[in-house]
Design an enzyme around this catalytic site. Structure first.
Site, PDB file in Angstrom:
ATOM      1  N   LYS A   1      40.867  48.591  31.716  1.00  0.00           N
ATOM      2  CA  LYS A   1      41.674  48.035  30.626  1.00  0.00           C
ATOM      3  C   LYS A   1      42.173  49.146  29.695  1.00  0.00           C
ATOM      4  O   LYS A   1      43.351  49.208  29.344  1.00  0.00           O
ATOM      5  CB  LYS A   1      40.842  47.024  29.828  1.00  0.00           C
TER       6      LYS A   1
ATOM      7  N   ARG B   1      52.107  38.686  42.436  1.00  0.00           N
ATOM      8  CA  ARG B   1      51.117  37.616  42.395  1.00  0.00           C
ATOM      9  C   ARG B   1      51.598  36.570  41.395  1.00  0.00           C
ATOM     10  O   ARG B   1      51.779  36.874  40.216  1.00  0.00           O
ATOM     11  CB  ARG B   1      49.754  38.175  42.004  1.00  0.00           C
TER      12      ARG B   1
ATOM     13  N   ASN C   1      43.928  49.689  37.845  1.00  0.00           N
ATOM     14  CA  ASN C   1      42.754  49.367  38.657  1.00  0.00           C
ATOM     15  C   ASN C   1      42.376  50.557  39.529  1.00  0.00           C
ATOM     16  O   ASN C   1      43.174  51.020  40.350  1.00  0.00           O
ATOM     17  CB  ASN C   1      43.066  48.151  39.529  1.00  0.00           C
TER      18      ASN C   1
END
Length: 318
Positions: A123, A223, A281
């Site tokens: 994050k 997504r 990520n």
């Protein structure tokens, strides 16, 4: 070559979605030997890192992935590459695994670099690129959170710093009577940091997962969230469609690539909503099988080919 995959139990691996499965399959197809171990199977003896690891094989029928034999004790400096593919959260066990793998730094290729993994909270790392991120607050102060939400027009997204797969990602709205309870819960009543970000309306059209290899674009998937959810993660039911990057998103990739390379973050998944970077990520990015199905290519084989070349280069310099 011999590759070691530090990852979750094989019972958690899905043959049609899992990126680690795709890597092992690609390595096997190219004639390499892959080994599987859990973080708890790592050890240090005589100042050197070892792993109790079992050969792993990919098959064409269930269970598709299996251990070929019992565990062997491997001196990790003797293998060619280590892939750290343990799913989040980055907890104490994960931390200790990266510290053990520091003892193998001199010889094999490690994807991703243990030091980079420790420094790159998925994050917070995005905040290294403030010109590309939505307006963001990180705090445990609940009143500061409510003031920030008001300043954003009354709606924001709040999330834990150690979550993954969309877990704990909530919308917070100042007009919702649950808003104070949400802030209390996410900060453990003011004792735990949380991230609050500007709500990006483009999320209803999807969240792009952009896969990078050594700072270069592998490709992207989109997504799309379910109608009854604001989260688009595959783990919580988001569907996947093909996509391309806009010129601005390509500029984003070029902007973040030098820092990723410098930190040894070789295989990375950027989360991009409305041309804004929301997460980086690095622990075990997913999406490579979906990308391959949409493009008709084999991006996992490209990763393994890159690992071969990189490992040879490191061995020559050792």
């Amino acid at each position: 070559m011999r590759f070691v995959f530090v990852m979750d139990p094989l019972s958690r691996v899905t043959h049609d979605k899992d990126t680690s499965f795709a890597f092992i399959r690609a390595a096997q197809a190219r004639g390499h030997e892959s080994f599987h171990c859990l973080p708890r199977d790592l050890s240090i003896e005589g100042g050197e890192a070892h792993a109790s690891a079992s050969p792993v094989l990919i098959g064409d029928a269930p269970p598709f992935i299996s251990l070929a034999a019992g565990p062997e004790r491997l001196r990790l400096a003797d293998v060619d590459a280590i892939f750290i593919r343990k799913d989040p959260p980055f907890d104490r066990s994960y931390l200790y695994a990266t510290l053990i793998l520091e003892r193998a730094r001199r010889c094999p290729l490690i994807v991703n670099d243990p030091r980079g993994l420790r420094d790159a909270n998925e994050k917070l790392y995005a905040l290294n690129f403030p010109e590309w991120t939505p307006r963001t607050l990180v705090t445990a102060d609940r009143e500061q959170i409510h003031a920030f939400v008001r300043a954003l027009g009354g709606t924001a997204v709040i999330k834990p710093l150690d979550g993954a797969g969309g877990l704990g990602v909530l919308q917070i709205n100042e007009r919702d009577k649950n808003a104070r309870a949400i802030a209390d819960m996410m900060t453990n009543e003011g004792h735990r940091l949380a991230m609050v970000q500007e709500y990006l309306p483009a999320v209803v059209h999807g969240d792009k997962r952009v896969l990078l290899l050594d700072g270069e674009l592998l490709g992207a998937i989109l997504r799309v969230p379910r109608d009854d959810d604001h989260r688009s993660n595959i783990h919580v039911g988001g569907r996947v469609v093909s996509t391309e990057l806009s010129p601005r998103e390509l500029d984003l990739v070029r902007a973040v690539a030098p820092r990723l390379r410098a930190d040894g973050l070789f295989f990375v998944g950027l989360d991009v909503i409305g041309e804004r970077l929301t997460e980086v990520n690095v622990t075990s990015p997913t999406g490579i099988q979906e990308l391959g199905r949409f493009t008709g290519a084999d991006p996992a084989a490209r990763v393994i080919a890159w690992a071969e070349e990189r490992a040879r280069g490191q061995a020559a310099r050792a």
